[in-house]
Design a protein around this motif. Structure first.
Motif, PDB file in Angstrom:
ATOM      1  N   SER A 161      54.985  47.424  67.371  1.00  0.00           N
ATOM      2  CA  SER A 161      55.304  45.744  67.729  1.00  0.00           C
ATOM      3  C   SER A 161      55.120  45.708  69.178  1.00  0.00           C
ATOM      4  O   SER A 161      55.447  46.743  69.993  1.00  0.00           O
ATOM      5  N   SER A 162      55.026  44.293  69.411  1.00  0.00           N
ATOM      6  CA  SER A 162      54.921  44.025  71.028  1.00  0.00           C
ATOM      7  C   SER A 162      56.351  44.376  71.514  1.00  0.00           C
ATOM      8  O   SER A 162      56.576  44.785  72.819  1.00  0.00           O
TER       9      SER A 162
ATOM     10  N   GLU B 127      52.689  34.580  67.222  1.00  0.00           N
ATOM     11  CA  GLU B 127      52.048  35.350  66.403  1.00  0.00           C
ATOM     12  C   GLU B 127      51.320  34.888  65.550  1.00  0.00           C
ATOM     13  O   GLU B 127      51.590  33.861  64.830  1.00  0.00           O
TER      14      GLU B 127
END
Length: 86
Positions: free
Chosen positions: A3-4, A63
């Motif tokens: 994930s970021s 997102e």
């Protein structure tokens, strides 16, 4: 795929990675200040994640379909290396 948030935490906690990104790409995760209320034309909010040496900002978009694109906003409103500004 990581994930970021995980990748940004990894950059922040790994001095060598942070230093390389800062020195090579001017991607400095310690420079997250930018204008308040930045939004895309669609109205989607942006999350500041890093800045460059001239006052520009790297921002995460909301997102969509499991992805969070990154945009660059220059301090002068110009494009940099083909990266679209907001």
């Amino acid at each position: 795929m990581a994930s970021s948030d995980h990748l940004l935490d990894l950059i922040r906690s790994t001095p060598d990675a942070h230093g390389l990104l800062r020195a090579t790409f001017e991607f400095d995760v310690e420079r997250r200040e930018c204008g308040d209320g930045l939004r895309l034309a669609s109205g989607a909010s942006l999350e500041p994640i890093a800045g460059d040496f001239t006052g520009g900002a790297y921002l995460l978009c909301a997102e969509e379909e499991g992805r969070r694109p990154v945009v660059f906003a220059s301090s002068t409103g110009a494009e940099s290396d083909g990266v679209p500004t907001v």
